[in-house]
Write an enzyme that holds these catalytic residues in place. Sequence first.
Site: not given
Lengths: 247, 746
Positions: B93, B316, B314, B97, B535-536, B54, B538, B51
Amino acid sequence: MRYAVIVFPGSNCDHDCYHAMKHVLGQEVDFIWHKEESFQKKYDGVIIPGGFSYGDYLRTGAIARFSPVMKAVDGFAKCGGLVIGICNGFQILLEAGLLPGAMLRNESLKFICKDVYVKVENEQTPFTRCCNRGDVLRIPIAHAEGNYFADDETLARIEENGQVVLKYCDKDGEISQESNPNGSAHNIAGICNEARNVFGMMPHPERCSEAILGNTDGKNILASMVSHSSIFTGGCSIRYTDYKQAQ
Amino acid sequence: MEKTKKEPSITPELVASHGLSEEEYGRVKVILGRVPTYTELGIFSVMWSEHCSYKSSRKHLGRFPTKAPWVIQGPGENAGVIDIGGGLAAVFKMESHNHPSFIEPYQGAATGVGGILRDVFTMGARPIANMDSLRFGPLDAPKNRYLLDGVVAGIAGYGNCMGIPTIAGETYFNEIYNGNNLVNAFTLGIAKKERIFYGTASGVGNPVIYVGSKTGRDGIHGATMASEEFSEGTEEKRPTVQVGDPFTEKLLLEACLELMSKDLIIGIQDMGAAGLTSSSCEMASRGGSGMEMDLALVPRREEGMIPYELMLSESQERMLIVAKEGMEKVVEDIFKKWDLEAVTIGHVTGDGMLRVKDGGVVVAEIPAKAIADEAPVYDRPSERPIYQDSIQDLNLDLLSVPGDLNGVLFKLLESPTIAEKSWIYRQYDHMVRTNTVVYPGSDAGVVRIKGTNKALAMSVDCNSLYCFLHPKAGGAIAVAEAARNVICSGARPMALTDCLNFGNPEKPETMWQFKEALEGMSLAAEELNTPVVSGNVSFYNETKGLGVYPTPVVGMVGIMDDVSKATTQYFKDEGDVIILLGDTKEELGGTEYLRVVHGLQKGLPPDIDLKAEKALQVAVLEAIDVNLIKSAHDCSEGGFAVALAECCFRGEKEPLGCEVSTPVDRLRKDALLFGESQSRIIISAKPDYAGAVSDIMSSHGVPCRTIGRVGGGSLIIRIGDEEAVNQSVSRLKGIWREAIPKPLKA
């Protein structure tokens, strides 16, 4: 004219109200931070905008009513100043006792964002003077708690006194269960106090005051305030027909 | 009672439970020159998770075109940035999730929105629009209804409270998402071009300031969880899902923007995945610096938290800021005004080390660059799946053309993937900020930019079945369709962000899908001149060995110089002519028609000719620019007949019918009506303008045919002399409108 837009932590329609009053209607506008206990300038009206004041975590408007600035709003209203509460602003005015009744969760228990129609039930208020009785306005709602509630006695009284200013209806002005988006008692979308200077409405007039947004019906409400102020401070009045023509 | 956990000793089992391979652990020891502490093991474990690092995708992401004169910031920062003229920049972006939303739909989706919003405002931009791309299993399963309900409520709960309109999106339903729903959230913000902020730390001695919410134990190992497949016992992972507080985030947004309007800070970064760990070492690494922090100073909401937990939490609504020396007090005062904490917890150093202390004791000391940028990069094996030939195999001769084409149209409009999504977007405030010019439901959402005459149009798209059947074509079509939607709204596509949702990258077939899809996306992005700016990825969207269809979602952003040119898909006036642009071919592979009516998810997806696509897009935009067109709508799922019906439905307005005819053709009737040939747009125009439209189209070599007129209360489609479809548009609209609410009421 000069208007105050109150900013609570969590207000999110503050900039929209500012924009509509300043850039669409050409008025002077100031943001007032919720920690102010009094107004430093003379205002022709106060706007309590929509949003999620204090996250609406306890109950909508329940914490905001204790904010220092509400003392100033209360004093301003008691002196006859114009106060309009939109959406969360309406909820705050109810919690503060400046208007009668309370808000429940929408009947669907869901947040609803869509255009609805409202009928002007009383045009003799500072907030509807640019409308005619029976006018049908298309104005969007965006709330999870807009299901207006009051006991039967209160409902009878506010109906009798002409305090019920706007009711949900269909596009032909028919007030029916189908046209009631949230379960509000008597299809109530907006009410004023007995003195007519404090007004709360769930739909958002500031969201439909410009042609580029596809709808200018909301401008009638905001222009009414300006028109009222102009008359009572000796300026020239903006008449409803002028607005109709401009549209 | 002593609440503090005792730190376990480092054993091979502990290392394995942190998801580090033996080889990776060996590398950790080489970097450190010793065995890591428990805190350090945790830091490496999250930063080297798929995650955050990459590691399986990095090598292939280099294929994307990322440059254009208008690109201010490409991939690698918190978000991409493009120049939109007038001294303004658009910052955007998209992020996934998926895993958290499957485990805890409301909070998982809500914090997805919260995270992507922070990625955008951390760069100094005020968010002005959200979109989302969602995928679930079919609604006849109670679990999927629960997931849809929770995810939509979560997105609404967060976005509405923040006062950011959700103006567009897409939602697909397919059994393949039964065990893995996909939740991708997109945010776009506007900033002044010369006031973009980056996640960087520099200037030895500059203070490192922690702002926002207190730190709790929520979300520890969220990033690691997102880097694994689901198996039995996924429910037990609920504690790894964070809990969102949009009210605090709203305060954080306002406080950060106020801070950034003054000359106070060097860099700022959101504490997203891997929390304090990623923000600190990434900022230090980007700035070529080191950073020293004392965890004893970190505001916390639980007692007895150990350094390991503080570094990996994590929680928030937190940000890390590197301020200019001496500005600590000013920064603190701004946050105090918004009732938020701001605590100086460390400073920038010159030795390149991330040094973490607890009180006076050093608990972690690692070269920042080694964690942030020197994660292992894998060139994982890839291989075309053995089943690929069989899923592409489709013999149309064995499929009979249904006699009742009206019935087919009903079935397609009733398919939740095609049906109206107002049950979803009515729960989103899509008007707040009073910029929304085109509401959800049309091809793209459009927001004006106040103080200018401009507007931005945006759309998210991906047909994952196409990508499964032919990843390269599917990837290219995702980009082409997103751009086409932006074109149909009257805007010029400028750049895109992506969210690449795939299965387990350790499987060669997944890597093959990934590489092929990226190749297709790259070819289309190059041809359409819309570089990838953020970008992302998953991976591991897989349950018990079954992966999702490859789902590379594209978020396309376009500019309109004159907002009054904004166009919708809806027919406007009776008597207008209807014109079909593009060619219809005999293409039924991978269509919604084949899936819904024949129960097949097979064949080759429609062919995409990128040169023809480009010509179509240029031509349509030209026609919109000179005010020749009243409506434009691209043909996608359900093909020509469904697209035509959608033009008739007209969103919130009363539906308006139309009558069209197509000549008898060598094509099958089902392909003619429901095939999904690409590069087709249905437009309507004043009859007088039909000639001018045709001239523009032919000058670009775009096939253009007037097929009928707007009017009446029915949708009538003739093939030659035969009336193939004749239905009341009110009835059709009713079917289309009720398809999603109906199962949810049950």
